[in-house]
Design an enzyme around this catalytic site. Sequence first.
Site, short mmCIF file in Angstrom:
data_model
loop_
_atom_site.label_atom_id
_atom_site.label_comp_id
_atom_site.label_asym_id
_atom_site.label_seq_id
_atom_site.Cartn_x
_atom_site.Cartn_y
_atom_site.Cartn_z
N LYS A 78 1.00 -1.14 0.01
CA LYS A 78 0.01 -0.03 0.07
C LYS A 78 0.82 1.35 0.07
O LYS A 78 1.90 1.42 0.82
CB LYS A 78 -1.00 -0.04 1.10
CG LYS A 78 -1.93 1.10 1.46
CD LYS A 78 -2.77 0.97 2.56
CE LYS A 78 -3.95 1.87 2.64
NZ LYS A 78 -4.82 1.78 3.74
N SER A 159 -9.78 2.31 2.69
CA SER A 159 -8.93 3.01 1.86
C SER A 159 -7.78 2.08 0.94
O SER A 159 -7.24 2.66 0.12
CB SER A 159 -8.24 4.07 2.58
OG SER A 159 -7.46 3.45 3.50
N SER A 183 -10.69 0.00 6.74
CA SER A 183 -9.80 0.08 5.45
C SER A 183 -9.25 -1.11 5.25
O SER A 183 -8.74 -1.33 3.78
CB SER A 183 -8.73 1.28 5.35
OG SER A 183 -9.32 2.57 5.28
N1 GLN Z 1 -13.63 4.78 5.86
C1 GLN Z 1 -12.98 5.31 6.83
C2 GLN Z 1 -12.34 6.80 6.99
O1 GLN Z 1 -12.66 7.30 6.08
C3 GLN Z 1 -11.97 4.30 7.35
C4 GLN Z 1 -10.43 4.76 6.77
C5 GLN Z 1 -9.44 3.88 7.10
O2 GLN Z 1 -9.49 2.76 7.95
N2 GLN Z 1 -8.29 4.23 6.96
O3 GLN Z 1 -12.00 7.38 7.78
#
Ligand code: GLN
Length: 493
Positions: A78, A159, A183
Amino acid sequence: MTMFDLTLAAARDELRARRLSARELTQSYLDAIAALNPRLNAYITVTPERALAQADAADAALARGQAGPLTGIPLAIKDLFCTAGVRTTAGSRILEQFVPPYESTVSANLLRDGAVFLGKANLDEFAMGSSNMTSAYGAVENPWKRRQDTSAVLVPGGSSGGSASAVAARLALGATATDTGGSIRQPASFCGIPGIKPTYGRCSRWGIVAFASSLDQAGPLARTVEDCAILLGSMAGHDPKDSTSADRPVPDFAAACKRGVKGLRIGVPREYTMDGMPEEISVLWQQGLAWMRDAGAEIVDVSLPHTKYGLATYYIVAPAEASSNLARYDGVRFGLRENGEDLRDLYERTRAAGFGPEVRRRILIGTYVLSAGYYDAYYVRAQKVRALILRDFTEVFSKVDALLTPTAPSAAFAQGENMDDPIKMYLNDIFTVPASMAGVPGMSVPAGLDANGLPLGLQVLGKPFDEETVFAVSAAIERAAGFSALPSIRAGA
Ligand code: GLN
């Protein structure tokens, strides 16, 4: 049967038996990336020369009989993990030219164990999002298609959307990901693969671009539960460079996958359901519980009463920490710089040019809830509720060994959907956020398909530092579900 059908564990065995070379395996994955990445956009950066050099080093180690746990295994990283000498963007314009001089601890652990890095996977900007639509490097396509409406382009979740899409489309044998509020687990569910967010502190955060430091945690996405266990075994471990990393031994996670669930008590939290959730998700949840009962587990109804505050408190704590972490991108120390008339003008121009709309929204929310006069009303209160959420889990885990819930309230949606209202997008995290707030481990396992032929995941939650039970339960679900469907892009590949 092609080389792409091999799981990570099977590829490792083939490599050790020298029936397959790391170069061949890596080259095949690079060819698949060249063919499919222009469409999927799962990778922001592909590093073919580096990958082949690492593969040759792996073949040399294999020839000497000195294979590590991951020697010759091609992975996607990532693009939130700093990689020495390889551009690390965090999905943001502000880091477009950032080449870190150091390697994150998690990726360094993978290299130590012999892994080959194919490139850097796309993600929502600074990991803020649930659809990969906020990346400055373009949206990622989910390799799955609806049966009926094959023209709709679906999101991979976020994400870690690039990591999930790459693994599901077989553009990597596994990937690193991070999870702050869901995410790893939500993209796993959307792309039909397993993924685990371990306990907060299990993996070092050193060298991972920070979003919300009290929540961020690294974990793997891979093709099977066992493959995730193998990867986590390499990624995890104490690191003196991260004061929140836990000084605990790393158990044999792969062995835990074989334990079975006989005699385990598995809780069903009654709060994990949502208005408007498709009936199929409730049915699959019941099916998952039936599988566990058949495998010898006892199912227990439990309550986590503060679940309903999870999302609201997360969207105070996470932006607050983000606004503080992102203050460092000022155009002076690293990354983008837009010259201005004076220092303040330089800051403003740089940040206006470098951050996308979702990141700006989080900085505004975070700055607001931390400002004098509102700090007690929002941030301090959210921290108190967070303690209550953790207390719910602590109490429930005195009665049960694990919990089973849906991972997300829907299957993958189409690009452009849920974009008109940020709250709709935030609702994706409703089932994943409580475990993040409590710091407990959670895994998503693909358990079935909906009427459109799209994958749906079930979530297994465990006690802090008891990922072994999470793996045992997840592997049992995987065996019972026998999920073997492939996205159409790869069916027959
Ligand atoms: N969708 C969540 C956010 O936008 C979680 C994102 C994540 O876990 N990095 O904060």
